[in-house]
Design a protein around this motif. Structure first.
Motif, PDB file in Angstrom:
ATOM      1  N   GLU A  71      -0.752  -2.741  -3.533  1.00 50.18           N
ATOM      2  CA  GLU A  71       0.424  -1.926  -3.245  1.00 50.18           C
ATOM      3  C   GLU A  71       0.184  -0.628  -2.487  1.00 50.18           C
ATOM      4  O   GLU A  71       1.136  -0.018  -2.011  1.00 50.18           O
ATOM      5  CB  GLU A  71       1.162  -1.616  -4.543  1.00 50.18           C
ATOM      6  N   GLN A  72      -1.049  -0.188  -2.344  1.00 50.14           N
ATOM      7  CA  GLN A  72      -1.326   1.064  -1.633  1.00 50.14           C
ATOM      8  C   GLN A  72      -2.307   0.824  -0.487  1.00 50.14           C
ATOM      9  O   GLN A  72      -3.241   0.034  -0.622  1.00 50.14           O
ATOM     10  CB  GLN A  72      -1.919   2.114  -2.585  1.00 50.14           C
ATOM     11  N   LYS A  74      -4.943   2.291   0.579  1.00 50.22           N
ATOM     12  CA  LYS A  74      -6.105   3.151   0.360  1.00 50.22           C
ATOM     13  C   LYS A  74      -7.270   2.302  -0.139  1.00 50.22           C
ATOM     14  O   LYS A  74      -7.081   1.446  -0.997  1.00 50.22           O
ATOM     15  CB  LYS A  74      -5.794   4.229  -0.679  1.00 50.22           C
ATOM     16  N   THR A  82      -7.863   3.117  -5.804  1.00 49.24           N
ATOM     17  CA  THR A  82      -6.780   3.771  -5.067  1.00 49.24           C
ATOM     18  C   THR A  82      -5.848   2.771  -4.393  1.00 49.24           C
ATOM     19  O   THR A  82      -4.752   3.139  -3.973  1.00 49.24           O
ATOM     20  CB  THR A  82      -7.341   4.737  -4.005  1.00 49.24           C
ATOM     21  N   LYS A 138       4.869  -0.822   4.841  1.00 49.39           N
ATOM     22  CA  LYS A 138       5.747   0.176   4.221  1.00 49.39           C
ATOM     23  C   LYS A 138       5.075   1.546   4.199  1.00 49.39           C
ATOM     24  O   LYS A 138       3.858   1.658   4.388  1.00 49.39           O
ATOM     25  CB  LYS A 138       6.096  -0.249   2.800  1.00 49.39           C
ATOM     26  N   LYS A 139       5.850   2.589   3.941  1.00 50.45           N
ATOM     27  CA  LYS A 139       5.294   3.924   3.787  1.00 50.45           C
ATOM     28  C   LYS A 139       4.262   3.894   2.657  1.00 50.45           C
ATOM     29  O   LYS A 139       4.528   3.360   1.587  1.00 50.45           O
ATOM     30  CB  LYS A 139       6.399   4.928   3.462  1.00 50.45           C
ATOM     31  N   GLY A 140       3.093   4.428   2.899  1.00 47.12           N
ATOM     32  CA  GLY A 140       2.007   4.380   1.919  1.00 47.12           C
ATOM     33  C   GLY A 140       1.099   3.184   2.123  1.00 47.12           C
ATOM     34  O   GLY A 140       0.018   3.109   1.566  1.00 47.12           O
ATOM     35  N   THR A 142      -0.386  -0.864   2.503  1.00 46.19           N
ATOM     36  CA  THR A 142      -0.884  -1.865   1.562  1.00 46.19           C
ATOM     37  C   THR A 142      -2.347  -2.146   1.920  1.00 46.19           C
ATOM     38  O   THR A 142      -2.843  -1.703   2.952  1.00 46.19           O
ATOM     39  CB  THR A 142      -0.080  -3.189   1.623  1.00 46.19           C
TER      40      THR A 142
END
Length: 173
Positions: A71-72, A74, A82, A138-140, A142
């Motif tokens: 989901e992120q 990082k 992260t 998306k913002k942030g 994947t």
């Protein structure tokens, strides 16, 4: 004459629908290990049924490994925590064998050969490279994660696939 017009409209409508579903949008991820060494790449292409994910890696332990979209966007080594949990915009359970599943980020196991290489293609159903909650861009962002062990494809939330051994941030092309 009317038949010809209807046929032309049908052909144009079909072509437009196919073009909308397969947008030609693509993304990529450089996959690294916990030391920051590049192991390979993942390519993402939007298709009718979701996002096709194609992975080519080397330098991994042989055997089955869970591989998921997270989901992120990082990938901080060494543990890649992260990256967050699995990409799950529809709030489902984990795994293709789970009656309450599966996450959009759930993919089949990656099979690594004895020489440490693997090639893999699968579709992330429910994911897109466009706008909306299912977007991998998306913002942030994947990420794509390769786990130490195989995914049992049923245990929520991660399939008992063990630690995170490789990671790549999904980036638009």
């Amino acid at each position: 004459m009317t038949t010809r017009i209807v046929l032309c409209l049908l052909v144009l409508t079909t072509a437009a629908a196919a073009g909308a579903a397969e947008s030609g949008k693509s993304a990529t991820a450089k996959i690294i290990d916990s030391l920051g060494k590049t192991l390979g790449t993942a390519h993402f292409s939007e298709k009718n049924e979701g996002v096709e994910v194609t992975v080519k890696v080397s330098g991994l332990p042989p055997g089955k490994h869970g591989i998921h979209l997270h989901e992120q966007g990082k990938c901080d080594p060494p543990g890649f925590s992260t990256a967050g949990g699995h990409f799950n915009p529809s709030a489902k359970q984990h795994g293709s064998m789970n009656p309450g599943g599966k996450h959009a980020g759930d993919l089949p196991n990656l099979m690594v050969k004895a020489d440490g290489t693997a090639e893999f293609t699968a579709t992330a159903k429910g994911a897109t490279l466009g706008d909306g909650g299912g977007s991998l861009l998306k913002k942030g962002g994947t990420s794509i994660i390769i786990h130490a062990g195989p995914d049992d494809e049923k245990t929520d939330p991660s399939g008992n696939s063990g630690g995170r051994i490789a990671c790549g941030v999904v980036t638009a092309q």
